[in-house]
Write an enzyme that holds these catalytic residues in place. Sequence first.
Site, short mmCIF file in Angstrom:
data_model
loop_
_atom_site.label_atom_id
_atom_site.label_comp_id
_atom_site.label_asym_id
_atom_site.label_seq_id
_atom_site.Cartn_x
_atom_site.Cartn_y
_atom_site.Cartn_z
N HIS A 65 0.80 -1.25 -0.17
CA HIS A 65 -0.17 -0.07 -0.05
C HIS A 65 0.93 1.39 0.02
CE1 HIS A 65 -4.17 -1.08 0.54
NE2 HIS A 65 -3.56 -2.44 0.77
N GLU A 85 -9.05 7.81 -4.65
CA GLU A 85 -9.50 7.67 -3.35
C GLU A 85 -8.72 8.85 -2.44
OE1 GLU A 85 -10.14 2.99 -3.51
OE2 GLU A 85 -8.28 3.63 -2.43
N VAL A 121 -9.82 5.70 3.39
CA VAL A 121 -9.99 7.32 3.26
C VAL A 121 -11.48 7.54 2.90
CG1 VAL A 121 -7.68 7.94 3.07
CG2 VAL A 121 -8.96 7.49 1.06
#
Length: 167
Positions: A65, A85, A121
């Site tokens: 990530h 995102e 998020v």
Amino acid sequence: MSDFNQLTRKAFIERFGLLFEHSPWIVAQAETMRPFKDLAALHAGLTKVVAHAGPEAQLALLRAHPKLADKAQVKAGLTKESASEQASVGLNALTEAEFARFHELNTAYEARFGFPFILCVRLAGGKADILAAMEARLGNDPQTEFSTALAEVDKIVWLRLKDVEGA
């Protein structure tokens, strides 16, 4: 959902490989569990693959990530999904002071836990909420944070899966 079950293995992996950051192996393993009754069953299958992957593979998943609001990773190129995102909560348009604070917290977090801070998020609110979560989670013990990060990945995957279904 039946059309997803009719895809070839390669097409299935291509269609859903974007669910996990740079980790299509999860989708490849879940593909063998077909047919899936519905989207929730597919999600459960993906979650099962991650749960049974073992700590080393789970850590590799977490390490795949990107850091939130990280200038170097933005320049290097985020996945389309991560870029969207992060932009949805304004992480692509931070002030220098905000970038500095995110960098400070990202560095402290990764030094403490060995993987980047992961948060869904799209469910987090705004920049202030994300910063508050980063600060709070720095106080977690490593096992709690490992579990929390995996749970956040699961939330991200669910939302991405719903996006793919709606596309």
